[in-house]
Each structure stands twice: as C-alpha cells, then as structure tokens.
Design an enzyme around this catalytic site. Structure first.
Site, PDB file in Angstrom:
ATOM      1  N   HIS A   1       7.381 -18.405  -2.295  1.00  0.00           N
ATOM      2  CA  HIS A   1       7.039 -17.190  -3.134  1.00  0.00           C
ATOM      3  C   HIS A   1       7.195 -17.695  -4.381  1.00  0.00           C
ATOM      4  CE1 HIS A   1       6.318 -13.886  -1.543  1.00  0.00           C
ATOM      5  NE2 HIS A   1       6.699 -13.707  -0.126  1.00  0.00           N
TER       6      HIS A   1
ATOM      7  N   LYS B   1      -0.040   9.611   9.965  1.00  0.00           N
ATOM      8  CA  LYS B   1      -0.047   8.563   8.359  1.00  0.00           C
ATOM      9  C   LYS B   1       0.851  10.026   8.342  1.00  0.00           C
ATOM     10  CE  LYS B   1      -5.428   9.812   7.659  1.00  0.00           C
ATOM     11  NZ  LYS B   1      -6.214  10.258   6.572  1.00  0.00           N
TER      12      LYS B   1
ATOM     13  N   ASP C   1      -8.652   3.476   7.596  1.00  0.00           N
ATOM     14  CA  ASP C   1      -8.405   4.131   7.220  1.00  0.00           C
ATOM     15  C   ASP C   1      -7.014   3.750   5.994  1.00  0.00           C
ATOM     16  OD1 ASP C   1      -6.846   6.587   4.970  1.00  0.00           O
ATOM     17  OD2 ASP C   1      -7.367   7.590   6.533  1.00  0.00           O
TER      18      ASP C   1
ATOM     19  N   GLU D   1      -1.067  -9.731  -2.670  1.00  0.00           N
ATOM     20  CA  GLU D   1       0.066 -10.375  -2.647  1.00  0.00           C
ATOM     21  C   GLU D   1      -0.462 -11.585  -2.499  1.00  0.00           C
ATOM     22  OE1 GLU D   1       4.141 -10.534  -0.144  1.00  0.00           O
ATOM     23  OE2 GLU D   1       2.605  -8.892   0.425  1.00  0.00           O
TER      24      GLU D   1
END
Length: 601
Positions: free
Chosen positions: A586, A412, A488, A280
């Site tokens: 951006h 998670k 993770d 990104e």
C-alpha cells in the site's frame, strides 16, 4: 484614483461621441470607489496615526487619573486638555475596533441583503472594449470559492481589442477580459426564475423537454444560489435522457470513477476479464494476482445454490390470534398455488417460490421470495406482493397493511435472515491452489494461510460479533464490480455477506479455498445496467441484457463472476497479510508521489 472627464477625441480616425453606455461605464466605475479613497493620507499612514494616537492618549489619561487619585482630586473635574484626550481616545478606539477599518466599517454599514446575488461588496464593475469598439460592462464576481488543488478553475476568456481610455489608468487586475456566455437570454431568464424560487428545479426536464439543457440550467442556478463552483464536475459527454425517470433525479453532472480490469479469471472453464470501478489503490492489482493464482492452478468452480428476491410487508390485526390465522393460511401448502397465481400476474418472469412468516404480538411479517429472471427484481417482487395483499383483503378485511416493506426482507441492511435464508443469488465458489503457486505467486505457504484464515476470518470475526463478515474484504470487490456493472451500490451491504474457508489438501501440499455468499443481489437488465458505460462492462463479461434462451441465466452468471472475483481478492489479500506485504504494497502503490500543488498549473 480620480476619474477625469475626457474630451471627445477622435479615436483611430473615428469620432468617439458620448453614449449612454459610456456614461454608465463612468458611473459604474465611480460607484466602485471606496471610502478609504477619500482619506487625505494613504491608508497605512492613517492607520499608523490612529494607532499612535490611541496609545498616547491612553497613557496620558492614566497618568492624569493616577495623579488625581494621589492628590485626592475629584475625577469628574477635567481640564480642556483632558477633554481633548478623551475625545481623541473615543475616536481612535472606534477606528481601531473597525480593525483599521474604513473598508471594514463601510462593509458593516453598507451590508447588502443576503438574498442579493450581485451585491456591491461582492463585485467590481469594469469596462472593456469588444471587437466592434462597443464598450461592454462586465461584473467581476468575487464570490467564487477557492478551487481544489487539482482543479483548473481559470475561466476561458477572449481578449479585447483595446481598453477603454476611461479606465486605462485603472488597476490592471480590475480590467478583465470579455467572456462569451454559453447561455442564451432565455436560459438566463429560466436560471433567474429557479434562483428566485419561482420555477422548481425538479420540473426543468418536463418544462424544457431537453434533459441536457435542464441539467446545465440547474447546475448554473445551483452555483449562483450556493456561491460554490462546480467546475470540476463534468457536464458534457453524458446521455441525460437515459437516466430520466429511472436512475437519477435533478442531475447537475456526473462523477468519474476509473475502471480497471482484473483477470483473466478462469471460472467454470471460461475466462472473464472482470471490470472493477474503484478509487482504492492496490485493490485491482491484488485481485489480479489472485486471478493469476487461480488460473495457473486450473481455475475455479461455482454453484448457484438459490435464486430468489424477497420482500416482506408488515400487516397488523386487532389481536394476535387474527395475525396467527393469516400466518397459518399463508404457510398452508394447500393455499400456495392460488397465492402463486395472484402473485405471478405482476410479471411474466416473477414466480413465487415460498412465503415465510414471523409474528411480533399482533403484527405479522410475511417474507415473499420469488425468481425475477435477469432483473435484480425489487420492483417485480413488490408488485407481486401488492397483488397478494389486495387478494387477502377479501378474506381478511380486518387486516391493516402498514407498509409494503417491514425490514424482514431485508434490503440494504445487515441481517441474519439474509445470511441464513439467502436473498438474490446464493453462490459458493471454490478453487484448489497448488503449493508451488502459493509459494511463487502468493509468496507465502499453505500452512500460514490456513492458520491465518482460522484466526482472522473465523475466530477474529466471531470475537467481533460479525454478521456475515467472516472474510477479509469481500465488500471491496463486490462494491467495485457493482459500480462498474450498474448494480445498486447500497446492496453491497448484504451482498458482501461471505465466509471464506481455507483447508490444506494432499498432506498439506496444496490449498483448498472457498467463498460462500448467500445474498448476491445482481441483475443484467433495468436500473443502472442500461447506461452506456455500465452496459459496456456487462458486455465485456458476456452478460449484457436478458438471456433469451434461459430467463435469469445472465444474472446468475454475473453472480458467479462476483463470487469468483471475491475468491481471487480474498486469496491475494490473505497471502499479503500472511507474508507481511500489506503495508509495503500500500505504501508503494496506494500513495501518490506527485506534487499535487503543481497539478493545476
């Protein structure tokens, strides 16, 4: 084009005798002829004839049938001319249904079996000559899928010394160059076995004893099975031995993610260069600006509030009363020491901290929390929980263990229990940003930041019913640091729980900003942290491996760096929004102006 028999002439002073290879080449080339080659006229002329014939007979038949209707003549009474027109109509209609279709009809009639890799309609056989003047029969696979714009899928080839006279008149695009194969004959046999389903793909590492070779064979088999190219996915330059049995199964390559550096981040009196793996644009640049604002304002400070990984099994009893009996037993302080001894046998680093229970009818959820040293600790706490369950089975033989995890952990998944109780490392990080820095570096004002934070991060998130999402983009920074350091990535879900607070100080001149993150789940040993790239990023932060002086110190330090990086990212993004710079930045930095159509040339 016809194939002519050629006499055996001397070629470059050598006698060219007919061989089986030569005969196979001629037969192979002859087999590549199409039905359209047998037409007496060129294909486009034949198409035009049938096209004209079809509409001509249609017009003729409609005219004749209209005349019969007008004169009350039975339609089934046809003249020889009308019969010929009907035959011509049927013939031309069949041709046109095939979409000018000698080739199309041929493909329908001669369609090969779906499980055949090298089908006749998918490849052309051509003949080229090798360096030793021996003819080589090659197959040009036309099943290759279109390449991406940024990928160069052109095969690397070796040009032949000469082209065999048998095919010197063949179309040039059909005469391809001999490509040396990197796979041995033994590898080819294994690939064919995998393609045919005789050898399981997952067993290649065990059978071959060579992880890189297994990945190469699995990759080639996958390409043949799917008919899709993996040319853009790197295979070389990776240690496949290091992931065997712990990181990734059935590898066929690896994905490249660029790693950038934000910083220096001045945190607790030390400077850190923070590695961030992301695709990104603006993310690292924005975090870097936040680091600069923190640095020139004297740095940030952090505190680890809690350190404990959790696991919550689910057990069931015949009655709710029996489930409550176990709940009281587990939560009784008098029983904790004996349970801790059983639990701690699983590891020299695992230390049971507490057990909290919740009942749903006759089902009991028990949330075990323990310290795990420098490991993230999921496997460690799971082993300790299993020890306790085995121990409890003696006093509660009617206990039915349904699962080692009952989602009360919670791993998670966004969950209020993690937001309230914490999981992993609970960290708060704060900094005081001087007013001049807010104006000159962040290009906004203290008043604007405080108001925007209240209305966006607090009120806006509450209106959306956010769960632990009272921030601007904490998950952006967490995910980038996690990928770079071998954590993770899926635990970004709960690790990004964060509330960002901003408050004016010194009569509105300065800004106090803080992030509170109750469930940062990180480790510096085990899992992906031992891979070469991720290990290098951990080494850059000074937290590689286990801390030999104080168990868990490296993992806790990494958690504070994550929180400090989030603080920098929050500060910069909120300033960009307050100053109206978000869209412009951006558009400037997150949109490439390159002509991607030229990248593969």
């Amino acid at each position: 084009m016809d194939v002519r028999r050629r006499p055996d002439k001397a070629l470059d002073g050598h006698v060219n005798t007919k061989s089986k290879q030569h005969q196979d080449a001629v037969a192979g080339y002859a087999s590549s002829l199409k039905a359209s080659d047998a037409l007496p006229l060129p294909l486009y002329v034949t198409n035009a004839v049938f096209f004209t014939l079809f509409f001509s007979v249609v017009y003729y038949l409609l005219s004749r049938w209209r005349e019969k209707i007008r004169t009350s003549t039975p339609l089934h009474l046809v003249t020889p001319a009308e019969m010929a027109a009907i035959v011509a109509f049927v013939a031309s209609f069949i041709y046109l249904v095939g979409f000018f279709g000698v080739d199309f009809v041929q493909s329908l009639i001669l369609r090969p079996a779906g499980d055949v890799w090298t089908a006749d309609d998918e490849e052309d056989e051509v003949v080229v000559a090798g360096a030793d003047h021996e003819k080589i029969l090659l197959k040009e696979d036309s099943r290759s899928s279109p390449c991406g714009q940024a990928l160069d899928c052109t095969p690397i080839v070796h040009k032949p010394k000469f082209v065999d006279p048998v095919v010197q008149d063949a179309p040039k695009e059909k005469v391809i160059e001999a490509v040396p194969s990197a796979l041995s004959e033994e590898d080819e046999d294994i690939i064919n076995s995998v393609v045919q389903g005789k050898t399981p793909s997952y067993s290649l590492e065990t059978k071959l004893g060579d992880c890189k070779r297994a990945a190469a064979i699995r990759r080639e088999a996958l390409q043949r099975i799917t008919g899709k190219s993996l040319s853009g996915l790197p295979l070389e330059g990776f240690d496949y031995e290091s992931i065997l049995g712990q990181c990734c199964e059935m590898p066929v390559g690896y994905v490249q993610i660029p790693v950038g550096i934000a910083g220096p981040l001045l945190l607790d009196g030390r400077e850190y260069s923070v590695p961030m793996a992301t695709t990104e644009g603006c993310l690292i640049a924005s975090t870097n600006r936040g680091c600069k604002a923190i640095f020139v304002s004297g740095g940030a400070a952090s505190v680890v509030l809690r350190d404990g990984m959790t696991r919550a099994p689910i057990v069931r009893f015949a009655t709710a009363k029996r489930a409550a009996d176990l709940k009281f037993f587990l939560e009784n302080p008098a029983n904790f020491d004996s349970l801790a001894v059983v639990f701690n046998r699983s590891s020299r680093f695992a230390r049971l901290q507490n057990i909290k229970c919740a009942i749903a009818g006759k089902n009991l959820y028990t949330r075990f929390s323990c310290s795990t040293g420098d490991a993230m600790g999921m496997n460690m706490v799971s082993k300790g929980v299993q020890n306790v369950l085995d121990f409890l089975q003696n006093d509660f033989p009617d206990m039915d263990v349904l699962g080692i995890s009952g989602n009360y952990c919670s791993d998670k998944k966004p969950a209020a229990v993690n937001w309230i109780e914490g999981r992993g490392k609970s960290v708060v990080c704060e900094a005081t940003i001087k007013g001049d820095v807010v104006r000159k570096v962040l290009k906004t004002s203290v008043e604007a930041l405080v108001e925007l934070n209240m209305l966006k991060n607090l009120t806006g998130s509450a209106m959306a019913g956010a769960l632990g999402g009272f921030n601007a983009h904490a998950s952006n920074i967490v995910a980038a640091v996690y990928i770079a350091t071998g954590q993770d990535p899926a635990q970004n879900v709960e690790s990004s729980h964060c509330i960002t607070m901003m408050e004016a100080l010194n009569d509105g001149k300065d800004l106090h900003v803080s992030v509170t993150m109750p469930s940062i789940e990180v480790g510096t040993v085990g899992g992906g942290t031992q891979l070469a790239s991720q290990s290098a990023c951990l080494n850059l932060l000074g937290v590689k491996g286990a801390n030999k002086e104080a168990a868990g110190a490296n993992a806790r330090l990494l958690a504070t760096v994550v929180a400090g990086s989030v603080l920098a990212g929050e500060l910069s993004l909120m300033s960009a929004i307050a100053a109206g710079q978000l869209v412009n930045s951006h558009m400037k930095y997150n949109r490439s102006s390159k002509d991607v159509t030229k990248l593969s040339s």
